[in-house]
Every structure is written in structure tokens, then in C-alpha cells.
Motif scaffolding. Sequence first.
Motif, short mmCIF file in Angstrom:
data_model
loop_
_atom_site.label_atom_id
_atom_site.label_comp_id
_atom_site.label_asym_id
_atom_site.label_seq_id
_atom_site.Cartn_x
_atom_site.Cartn_y
_atom_site.Cartn_z
N UNK A 537 -32.80 76.87 -2.11
CA UNK A 537 -32.86 76.51 -3.53
C UNK A 537 -31.46 75.88 -3.54
N UNK A 538 -31.67 74.45 -4.23
CA UNK A 538 -30.45 73.67 -4.36
C UNK A 538 -29.64 74.06 -5.44
N UNK A 539 -30.32 74.66 -6.52
CA UNK A 539 -29.45 75.06 -8.08
C UNK A 539 -30.42 76.30 -8.38
N UNK A 540 -29.53 77.37 -8.39
CA UNK A 540 -30.05 78.67 -8.92
C UNK A 540 -29.48 78.71 -10.24
N UNK A 541 -30.12 79.17 -11.11
CA UNK A 541 -29.53 79.37 -12.33
C UNK A 541 -30.04 80.96 -13.26
N UNK A 542 -28.80 81.40 -13.63
CA UNK A 542 -29.45 82.92 -13.85
C UNK A 542 -28.06 83.34 -14.75
N UNK A 568 -35.40 80.28 9.43
CA UNK A 568 -34.34 80.17 10.14
C UNK A 568 -33.15 80.01 9.42
N UNK A 569 -33.29 80.09 8.03
CA UNK A 569 -32.30 79.92 7.35
C UNK A 569 -31.43 81.14 7.01
N UNK A 570 -30.16 80.93 6.55
CA UNK A 570 -29.28 82.11 6.07
C UNK A 570 -29.16 82.30 4.60
N UNK A 571 -28.57 81.53 4.06
CA UNK A 571 -28.30 81.48 2.55
C UNK A 571 -29.39 81.12 1.72
N UNK A 572 -30.28 81.72 1.04
CA UNK A 572 -31.11 81.20 0.08
C UNK A 572 -30.75 80.33 -0.82
N UNK A 573 -29.49 80.49 -1.77
CA UNK A 573 -29.35 79.66 -2.62
C UNK A 573 -27.89 79.07 -2.38
#
Length: 867
Positions: A537-542, A568-573
Motif C-alpha cells: 500500500x503506497x498510502x495508508x490513512x487512518x 514476498x514483501x515484508x512491509x505492507x504499508x
Amino acid sequence: MLLVIRTHYNFRAVEARWRATWESSRCFCAVEDIDRPKYYVLEMFPYPSGRIHMGHVRNYTLGDVVARFRRAQGFNVLHPIGWDAFGLPAENAALERKIAPAQWTDSNITAMREQFRLMGLSLDWSREVTTCSPDYYRHEQKMFLDFLARGLAYRKESLVNWDPIEQTVLANEQVIDGLGWRSGATVEKRLLTQWFLRSTAYAEELLAGLETLDRWPEKIRVMQANWIGRSEGARARFAVAGRTDDSVEIFTTRPETLFGAAFCALAPHHPLSMALAETDPDLAVFLQDCNRTGTSEATLETTQTKSYRTHVTVRHPFVDTWELPLYIANFVVMDYGTGAVFGCPAHDQRDMNFAIMHSIPVKVVVVPFDTDPVIFTATLESSRRAFEGEGVLIHSDFLNGLDSVTARQTAITQLERTGHGCRHVQYRLRDWGVSRQRYWGCPIPVIHCPKCGIVPVSESDLPVQLPQDVDITGYGNPLERHPTWKNVSCPLCGGVAQRETDTLDTFFESSWYFLRYCAPHAAKGLDCTAVTYWMPVDQYIGGVEHAVLHLLYARFFVRALRDCGYLTIEEPFTGLFTQGMVCHVTYKCQDGNLLHPKDVIRSRDGVMVRIPDGAPVTVGRSEKMSKSRKNIVDTAHIIETYGADSARLFILSDSPPDRDLDWTDAGIDGAWRYINRVWRLGTRALTMQPVERLPYTMLGPSPAALVRQAHRTIATVTEDLEKLRVNTALARIRTLTNAMEKFADDQVGANWAYYFTLETVVRLLAPITPHLAEELWQEALGHTHLLAQFPWPTPDITLLVETTVVLAVQVNGKLRGTVDVPKGADTVTLEKAALAVPTVQTFIAGKRIRKVIVVPNRIVNLLVSSS
RNA sequence: GCCCGCUUGGCGAAACUGGUAAACGCAACGGACUUAAAAUCCGUUGGCCGAUCGGCCUUGCUGGUUCAAAUCCAGCAGCGGGCACCA
């Protein structure tokens, strides 16, 4: 069709029309396209409570600004939405209104979906995900089984809050001042076997990963780092005197103070505590007493230190003949470290307090550098203040004379050499307890067989569906009480067995929904191609309230999935933005009762009064909108009265999005007025002669200035939106519309300049007030395609270059005048120009100029002295 | 207790890397239009002094660095948030 000039903008017709056009053109549906750069913008998905509140409006409007802005910039944007649909409120509704949780949730989703639609959000509704649907949770059951197979999910006994009247487990939030929120019964601690995920296995990685999250707020990273809580130190074993098999293993960050040890203490739930209680009835009573203590913060704060001196002693790891008393103490927590500590009163204030209470002698082993040990020891003993700083070791055998940092390492080496301990890194982070004794959650897909033990449900039998016909009474676990659901045969031996009746924590669903959006209809839980394309996710907002739990669980979950081969990714956001809260003042009438904003009005004297009777009302401070404070402004009503664009505009104006925002009636009125002003600027374009595009060089001075200002505005607004500074972006746009309102002349190219500037304003406003922008784009500017699909404007950089700058002139550091100078003028010219300013001359007349400081394009500072 | 923030007009705020403090807006006040009101438009608005031009002061407080500080440093105060018998 020509637009009829009216004084009022008909938002109802306009908004409905463009909403329908966007929907029918499906222009917000995302399609994977490896040739285009992707941009994944996501707002934290909502819990379907039934209505959207201002916090939602702020959250989704911000996300929509990002989505529309990035889409216009040419990114392939994914902007999905779904529902975090499991959770306790549905069960409460079932209890209070006799409506099935599924039905209550469904009707809430229907209502909220409609409200979201009215906001004009550029969401991809084709990817809608609902977590309580078996189509969703079947995949997380599979994930759970994979975790189980890899040892990432396991069972252990753990303490829970138990309500003895409701016969149910309570979440921490349901325990108020140590009492059950509904029953009012004193909550007990109970040991229950529960499911856990081994999040601590990733502690180091989760901590290190924070370093890479440079587009996260620093504050959130600090909070997560503190939550993970890494401490370096050692474990050390104290043998129990007279019992060769037993020993007490402690964790300490200060092993160098071991020679100052005065006692050891165990947590009440330490296995040795329990074992000792078997032969010590007084201890058994003490342990029972500890269980009764509430868990709320208020209780913890007032809880007295309680302790019990056992009949056994333990041997010091460095001196075999040295025996220390062993206590059981309630301040020692079982799930941190080893559940046991050694006490060093001279160098730990809490241990000092304990020592005082039990008349335990204090032995100083560290003295501050360059301090007399004898005097220091005497002072410490009389003041009863522990010395927790660094210093020099005394009375410590082989550590004597070392500084405490070196001594720490030496002590650890010695522990390892003698086999009495080892170096150890301890984390504050606990394993994630995922069991909930609740109905409305995802069933944990395992079967308990009396012969085979815990047997995973076979994949072909997934999903394990929740039964529909449950009786929600508020007592016990509905799944446990269901007559047939839990009875199954064992997949291994075929014998009589029972389903697990615990369900998963709702944070489980929210830990991977953003992955499911990538391919929400895929047969597999995660479609590798889609996940690879869209994630992270390139931009997570909350909201900032999820700074730790949700955001940490999701970071852990993605790593666990990686280790199970899902991705294979590590960081979701990679980018996170935490928005501020929407607040409103509170109103109280004289009897002390709170009043709702809709029951209050400003009287002619300007004071607030109650609506039916004009009784005076006191205005309290602004607080987060909530039911209990009665300061909620109804979102649906605002959108109905002012339109979605006004609501969006207001919520983005003035306050920076990461700060709290005060909702005011004046503010929403102001937004509405501005929308009408822009509308009138649009209608003015219609009255102009047909517009002919002119090259910039042919424009008269005033039209040229307006066009230049428009280009400058494009540049700054683009920069602001990149950084989500929507408030300043809006201020720039307003400055430009102010210039348009004042713009009235018949110089060459005036109409073109006006048309171009209007077009610029409309394009820049498109992410913020999309309906108004779309209407003006087509009706006032005469375009025939959708603005929602049109590229973002780019400034003509040759027009951004200023030819002159305003030079500030200071005398002795005080501003005394300004002068226009050519940009880039040399220091000699600047100095000359500065000295020539009349207002400056009055200050330097008859004085000697000692020094001149020239900063090109900015300032000249003349240092003068009298005489 | 520990760890983070924040503090600028009546209010929300702006100010790039230290370089004209208060952009943009809200509220208020004055005026125009109107029979009137609303809407709209035009002004004024940080404080103090001064007839005007203008001057002095002003970014929580006290110091420091600098030609120059809202911005950097030290100390203090107030407000907010997170964690909390964490060994």
C-alpha cells in the motif's frame, strides 16, 4: 447545453448527475496493467456500525483526494473499500434487539454503502470485501492452518478476564473499574487454554523494519518501538536451597548489581509459586487473593504491593554459600521475562521500597564516579533513594573497581562461564492472543479429538461456517452452547470429537484485507500476481488509535504469510498518514445535562440557548465527537443540506489533516459560500466572447500576470498535495480565485487569461470538490470528456521564473524598507539599491555604516553606529 | 515514573534550508445594494503610542548562539498523547 446563471449552485442535481456518470463509466475500477506505475491508496476499512460519522468523512475524503490526485498524475490507482464486519457490537445488537448478528451487519452495510456513495468517493466498489462472509474468512482459516503447521500458531494457558455472572470472557475494554460492564460483577482472572500467534518470533524483525518506514510518522514508529520494547541483559539462575531440581531463573538488565542482591521474587502465577502453594496453605490463600485483583488501569494504579515470604531460600549464582529469601509478589508479572526477579534495593527504587517494607538490609555496590563510597553509602541509606545511574563497582568481588557498563559485560561473561546464566535480549512484546470466546467471529478451524488431540480441519472442509441458528443470550459462548454445531467426527480416527468453539480476534481479518483487495474474487486467498503488482500500500490513512495494535499485527501477519510462502514483501504499508480527530464543543444546560448541537441555537445576544425554552447553555471545550458527549453532528444531514462537496471542502480546510479539527456551523457555511463563489466564477466564463487561445507573449500585462499566477499555483498546489498538505493547497487556490474575482480589464487576452485560470482552478479543485469541478469542466469550460479521467495540470516552468524580487532592507536587524530589484542582482547593486531606499536613509543619516550583510534575492542588513 | 509531541492575533492557521511574522480562512466591525432581511459586494481588524506620515513592542517563559531566531541550543512552565509494578 448552456448553463443558466443563478446565484445558487444546485448541488443536489449536479452531485447526483456526476455520481451517476462516474458509476456508469466505471472509471474508478482498477485493472492491473504492468506498463503503468501503480498507486495503492487505502483508508482503514470501516466497522459497519450503521452510519458514517465525521471521522469517516475526514478519513475517506483525505484518501479520495490522494486517489483522484494520483489518478490524474497518471498512476494506475487502486482505491478499494470493504467492511470490518465481525465484532462484539453485532452480538450486543442481537441481545438488545433480537436480530441476528449477520442480519444486523448486512443492513448496516447497505445503509453505509449508500452514505459513502453520496460522498462522491472514487472507490472501486467492484472489489468490495466483507470479512464476515465465508468467502472471506475461509481463506484466513487456511492461513491459520498454515500458521499452525509452521508452529506460528499454538495453544497455551493464559489469564483472561472472567465474568462470573455472564459466564463469559471479557475484553479489557469491557472491564470497567474491575467490574463487568453489563453484569457489574467483580471480574476474576482465570487461566484458560487459548490460541496464540508467535508474534514475538518476529520482534527483532518488526523493530528493524521500522527503520525502513521513512514515510510513516515518527511518532508511530516510536510508539511501535516502545511497544516491542527491546531490553538487553542477562538471565541468571538462583538454585533453590535444599531442592536440587528447582531453581529460579530471573531476567535483569543490570547483572552488574548482582552482588547487591537482597531477595528474589516470583510472579503469583509462576510454576514454582503454584508448586510451593501445594504444601503451604497460607501461600495458597495469598495466590487466590492475587487473582481477585481487577485488571483495569484504575485498579492497577491503586493496587498495593502485596507479597508473601516463602519458606525457601535461593542461592546466589556467584556465591554458592549466600542464601537469599524468596518472595511471591504481585508486582512481578508472569508474561515478561521469566516471571521472576532478583531485588537490588540500593539500585532500584521499587526494590528499595520493598526492602524498607520487609526490613531487608541494603547493600550499595555502585557509587557515582568520583564519589566517596563511605559518604555515599551513608547518604543513600538515610535518604532511602536508590541510585539507578552508572558508576563504579564496590563490594562486588571480581567486579570491584570496574565502571558499571564494563562490569555488566564482565558479570554476563562470568554467568556464562559458570553455567548459571546467559546473555539475553528481552522484548516487552507478547505473543498475540487470538482466541475469543465469542460467536461473531471467524471460527478457528481445528477439532479436538480425545484420541488424536488437536486435529486441523482438512482443507477440503473449509470454510468452517458459523451456524445461523444461534441463541445469543449474553451468557457463555453461543458456539459452546449450540446443540449440534461443535459435534463432529475426528478427521483422523473418525471417532467422536468436538470443534474448537473459540473464534478469532477481529484484528485477524484486518491483518490481511488489504491483500485480498488485490484480487477479491480469486479462488485462492491471495493471488500472487495481483498481490505482487499492487502491494505494498503506497498510502495508508487512518486514525492514530491504530498506531500499535492493528498496524503492528498487520506487519507481523504479512511476515508470517511470507514465511508460509504466500508472498514476498515484508512491509505492507510503505506510507502511513494518521489523521486527527473531528471534534465539537459540548453543550451543557444548567441542570448539568449535556445537550445535542441540534437542540441548541445562538440567541440574538450571541449566547447559546436551548431551543424549546431559551434556557441558557454553557459551552464546554471541544472534544472528540462521541455519543456519550452528545456532540455528534449528523453526517447525513450535513450532506443533505450542503452537499458532499461542501462537507469535503470544510473538512479539508484550515486544519492540517494530522491535527484535530473543530467542526463548526460557521465553517461549513463558509465552505458552502466558497463553492458558490467558484460557481459564479464559472458562470462568468459563459458571458464572455468566444475564447481564443493566445500565446503568453501576446497577453497584456494584467492577463499575463494572472496566467503567471495560475502557473505558480499549479506548482505549489501539486507540491502541497504530494505531502497531503490539503489546507495550504486550498489556501493557494483561494488566493487564485480571489485574483480572478478582482480581475476585470479589457487588455489583450483578458478572456483567454480568465478562461485558462478558471480551467486551472477547476482542475486543482477536482480532487477536493469533484462534483463541482466536473460540472464546471463540462458546462462552463465546454469540455466533453470526464475531468475525473483527465491528467493533472503541469505548470509552464518558464513562467515560474520571477524577474524581480522584493528585497527587504534592515538597519541594525530591523526592517526599514523594501525595494524591488532584478532577480539575481549582484551584491554591489543590491547594496546600492538598499542605501537608496528613502525610509532607510532616514535611519542611516549621519551615522557610520560599519558593515553590510547582503543575502542575494532576500535581504540587506546595514549595521550602523551612531556618530 | 518512563518515552514522545505541542505552545504563533478573538479563533483555525501560514511562514521553503535561520532572512519582510500573521498568507488563506472564520468571527467581529464599518460601508454599498435593498422598503426590509437574507445573499452578494467594498473596506477595517496582532498590541500599545501618535492628528497624519509614522514609531515602539509582539511567536508560552528565562537565557544563549547569530548581522539576523517562530525556526538552532540550554533551562523552566503549561497542554496533549503513548506506555506503565516490564525487572
